[in-house]
Motif scaffolding. Structure first.
Motif, short mmCIF file in Angstrom:
data_model
loop_
_atom_site.label_atom_id
_atom_site.label_comp_id
_atom_site.label_asym_id
_atom_site.label_seq_id
_atom_site.Cartn_x
_atom_site.Cartn_y
_atom_site.Cartn_z
N HIS A 136 10.79 -7.17 11.67
CA HIS A 136 10.75 -6.52 10.62
C HIS A 136 10.21 -4.94 10.76
O HIS A 136 9.39 -4.39 9.94
CB HIS A 136 9.58 -7.23 9.52
CG HIS A 136 9.92 -8.51 9.45
ND1 HIS A 136 11.25 -8.81 8.41
CD2 HIS A 136 9.54 -9.83 9.72
CE1 HIS A 136 11.73 -9.94 8.28
NE2 HIS A 136 10.52 -10.64 9.19
N SER A 137 10.41 -4.33 11.85
CA SER A 137 10.07 -3.04 12.30
C SER A 137 11.34 -2.37 12.74
O SER A 137 12.31 -2.97 12.97
CB SER A 137 8.77 -2.97 13.38
OG SER A 137 9.39 -3.67 14.43
N TYR A 138 11.37 -1.18 13.02
CA TYR A 138 12.21 -0.10 13.49
C TYR A 138 11.81 0.66 14.55
O TYR A 138 10.73 1.43 14.29
CB TYR A 138 12.62 0.71 12.35
CG TYR A 138 13.23 -0.06 11.15
CD1 TYR A 138 14.46 -0.41 10.87
CD2 TYR A 138 12.14 -0.38 10.08
CE1 TYR A 138 15.03 -1.06 9.73
CE2 TYR A 138 12.62 -1.22 9.07
CZ TYR A 138 13.98 -1.52 8.75
OH TYR A 138 14.41 -2.02 7.63
N ASP A 139 12.69 0.51 15.79
CA ASP A 139 12.23 1.47 16.74
C ASP A 139 13.08 2.97 16.56
O ASP A 139 14.25 2.80 16.29
CB ASP A 139 12.78 0.73 18.22
CG ASP A 139 12.03 -0.49 18.39
OD1 ASP A 139 10.88 -0.50 17.83
OD2 ASP A 139 12.50 -1.56 19.04
N LEU A 140 12.29 3.99 16.91
CA LEU A 140 12.90 5.27 16.56
C LEU A 140 12.85 6.03 17.88
O LEU A 140 11.69 5.86 18.61
CB LEU A 140 12.19 5.90 15.56
CG LEU A 140 12.23 5.21 13.98
CD1 LEU A 140 11.54 6.06 12.90
CD2 LEU A 140 13.73 5.22 13.50
N VAL A 183 2.28 8.68 5.23
CA VAL A 183 2.84 8.00 6.62
C VAL A 183 1.39 8.25 7.36
O VAL A 183 0.60 9.07 7.61
CB VAL A 183 3.68 9.08 7.14
CG1 VAL A 183 4.10 9.08 8.68
CG2 VAL A 183 4.87 9.22 6.40
N MET A 184 1.15 7.25 8.13
CA MET A 184 0.00 7.01 9.12
C MET A 184 0.65 7.00 10.65
O MET A 184 1.60 6.04 10.70
CB MET A 184 -0.96 5.68 8.98
CG MET A 184 -1.87 5.55 9.96
SD MET A 184 -2.76 4.07 9.63
CE MET A 184 -3.75 4.20 8.11
N ARG A 185 0.32 8.09 11.39
CA ARG A 185 0.55 8.21 12.87
C ARG A 185 -0.56 7.61 13.60
O ARG A 185 -1.40 8.34 13.74
CB ARG A 185 1.20 9.61 12.94
CG ARG A 185 2.35 9.73 12.13
CD ARG A 185 3.14 11.27 12.53
NE ARG A 185 4.06 11.57 11.26
CZ ARG A 185 5.25 11.46 11.63
NH1 ARG A 185 5.71 11.16 12.74
NH2 ARG A 185 6.19 11.93 10.59
N ASP A 207 0.93 -1.12 0.15
CA ASP A 207 0.03 0.04 0.11
C ASP A 207 0.73 1.19 -0.07
O ASP A 207 0.28 2.41 0.14
CB ASP A 207 -0.78 0.06 1.19
CG ASP A 207 -2.07 -0.89 1.10
OD1 ASP A 207 -2.60 -1.50 -0.04
OD2 ASP A 207 -2.50 -1.53 2.17
N SER A 208 2.19 1.00 -0.02
CA SER A 208 2.88 2.45 -0.23
C SER A 208 2.87 3.10 1.16
O SER A 208 2.47 4.34 1.06
CB SER A 208 2.98 3.06 -1.31
OG SER A 208 3.25 2.35 -2.33
N LEU A 209 2.74 2.45 2.50
CA LEU A 209 2.38 2.96 3.65
C LEU A 209 3.58 2.92 4.53
O LEU A 209 4.00 1.66 4.84
CB LEU A 209 1.19 2.51 4.10
CG LEU A 209 0.32 2.99 5.32
CD1 LEU A 209 0.04 4.39 5.22
CD2 LEU A 209 -0.67 2.20 5.45
N ILE A 210 3.73 4.02 5.33
CA ILE A 210 4.65 3.90 6.39
C ILE A 210 3.93 3.98 7.72
O ILE A 210 3.01 5.01 7.86
CB ILE A 210 5.77 4.97 6.56
CG1 ILE A 210 6.67 4.69 5.30
CG2 ILE A 210 6.63 4.95 7.77
CD1 ILE A 210 7.64 5.86 5.01
N VAL A 211 3.79 3.48 8.68
CA VAL A 211 2.97 3.33 9.70
C VAL A 211 3.74 3.59 10.98
O VAL A 211 4.79 2.78 11.35
CB VAL A 211 2.06 2.13 10.07
CG1 VAL A 211 1.30 2.04 11.33
CG2 VAL A 211 1.17 1.79 8.99
N VAL A 212 3.46 4.67 11.83
CA VAL A 212 4.18 4.92 13.11
C VAL A 212 3.28 5.00 14.30
O VAL A 212 2.37 5.49 14.35
CB VAL A 212 4.92 6.18 12.87
CG1 VAL A 212 5.94 6.40 14.04
CG2 VAL A 212 5.88 6.35 11.65
#
Length: 67
Positions: free
Chosen positions: A40-44, A60-62, A25-30
């Motif tokens: 398969h995720s990243y902690d920021l 980007v979905m926050r 879906d070309s989506l980044i979820v934070v």
């Protein structure tokens, strides 16, 4: 304190959020930091969460806690 560091190279900041990609879906979820580290995720840290930008054509979905 979570004892989890930011996934960004050379950053030793405390992780506050978890980022995942949905390539289909070309989506980044934070969202809030996941209870356990996910492979398969990243902690920021807060700084890198605030500076996050998406590639062209991505969204980007926050998610945030609501008290």
């Amino acid at each position: 304190m979570t004892n989890r560091e930011c996934s960004r190279p050379s950053c030793r900041g405390e992780a506050t959020t978890t980022l995942t990609y949905d390539y289909a879906d070309s989506l980044i979820v934070v969202g809030p930091l996941s209870p356990l580290p996910e492979p398969h995720s990243y902690d920021l840290c807060e700084r890198h969460t605030d500076r996050l930008s998406a590639p062209q054509g991505w969204q980007v979905m926050r998610h945030a806690y609501v008290d």
